[in-house]
Design an enzyme around this catalytic site. Structure first.
Site, PDB file in Angstrom:
ATOM      1  N   HIS A  94       0.652   4.486   4.369  1.00 24.20           N
ATOM      2  CA  HIS A  94      -0.041   5.165   3.272  1.00 24.20           C
ATOM      3  C   HIS A  94       0.437   6.614   3.118  1.00 24.20           C
ATOM      4  CE1 HIS A  94      -3.770   2.286   3.132  1.00 24.20           C
ATOM      5  NE2 HIS A  94      -2.609   1.648   3.113  1.00 24.20           N
ATOM      6  N   SER A 129       0.803  -1.221   0.000  1.00 26.01           N
ATOM      7  CA  SER A 129       0.000   0.000   0.000  1.00 26.01           C
ATOM      8  C   SER A 129       0.837   1.273   0.000  1.00 26.01           C
ATOM      9  CB  SER A 129      -0.943   0.001   1.212  1.00 26.01           C
ATOM     10  OG  SER A 129      -1.803  -1.109   1.179  1.00 26.01           O
TER      11      SER A 129
END
Length: 296
Positions: free
Chosen positions: A247, A200
């Site tokens: 993230h 991610s």
């Protein structure tokens, strides 16, 4: 459509277009083959200009064959398969996922782990225990099918256009640096005994770079912004057990590297692009060293 005879009045008034860029009118022709060429394609010769094909065939201009090869907006080489690296990255992620499904004990050695055992004991495992490789292996490790499915779909959707726009080397640098930045922020801000895994961080780096590229090309940014906002909502929503640190770290790095890739001035392109990559990597190393010092 009727053919127009050579030398007719209509032909006399038409302006030829570059044989490699049909939308660019030009009055310059290659001195060897007489094909029309635009300023981007012309290569200086001893007399006049030559086209890239004549240069590559050995025109004696002194230019290397790659000097006039088509380039991407970031200065990368245009390739026959613009998604090759994206396919390889997806393949690596899938291979690690299958290996983990076959032998789940592999997770213990691949995930991002800060330190184990926790304080006051001296860590013998995790990044603080000297296992720095975890910052890389965790980028390619997934356990749940929904996790890898979502990440690989995002990688295919975002990665292909970015690879085509940046070129393979720059695209790979963007992907790896974004993933490492995500690992570094997760290592810095999460509990040292928390295991983190997934691509991610790198994917969010691709989100950031895509937004920068679309802005540079004056494309409609609403779709990518909407998708990014939706992903950020999920990132910070309780109950999803998502590492927001990875993230955000990947997103910030992706924006920084992506901006350098597509906005670097041509005369200093390599210096700005790879200098920015080196700077972001230096920040990653610094954050990792600081966290390691705290835990040891």
């Amino acid at each position: 459509m009727d053919d127009q005879a050579a030398g007719s009045p209509q032909d006399a008034h038409s302006v030829p277009t570059c044989y490699r860029h049909a939308d660019r009118e030009t009055g310059i022709r290659c001195t060897r083959c007489e094909r029309p060429i635009c300023p981007e394609c012309m290569v200086n010769a001893s007399v006049g200009f030559q086209c890239p094909e004549c240069v590559r065939s050995g025109s004696g201009t002194g230019h290397a064959p790659t000097a006039a090869m088509p380039r991407t907006i970031a200065g990368g080489t245009v390739t026959a398969d613009p998604r090759l690296l994206t396919k390889i990255l997806i393949g690596i992620n899938l291979a690690v996922f299958i290996a983990v499904q076959v032998n789940e004990s592999l997770l213990t050695d691949l995930v991002l782990l800060g330190a184990w055992p926790p304080a006051p004991y001296l860590p013998t495992q995790g990044v603080a225990g000297g296992e720095w490789y975890r910052m890389v292996t965790s980028m390619f490790t997934h356990q749940e099918i929904w996790h890898i499915a979502f990440n690989m779909l995002s990688l295919w959707w975002l990665g292909g256009p970015l690879e085509a726009a940046l070129g393979r080397v720059r695209y790979l640098a963007l992907y790896l640096i974004s993933g490492l930045a995500g690992s570094a922020l997760a290592y810095l801000l999460t509990s040292p005994d928390t295991a983190t895994l997934g691509a991610s961080g790198a994917i969010f780096g691709l989100f950031g770079a895509t937004a920068v590229l679309m802005r540079r090309l004056n494309y409609d940014m609403r779709p990518i912004i909407a998708l990014l906002v939706i992903n950020l909502i999920f990132t910070f929503s309780p109950g999803f057990n998502i590492s927001w640190q990875a993230h955000i770290g990947g997103l910030v790095a992706g924006v920084a590297v992506g901006y350098a890739m597509v906005h670097a001035p041509r005369e200093r392109r390599a210096l700005v692009q790879y200098g920015t990559c080196a700077l972001v990597l230096a920040v990653v190393v610094l954050l990792t060293l600081l966290r390691t010092a705290q835990l040891t």
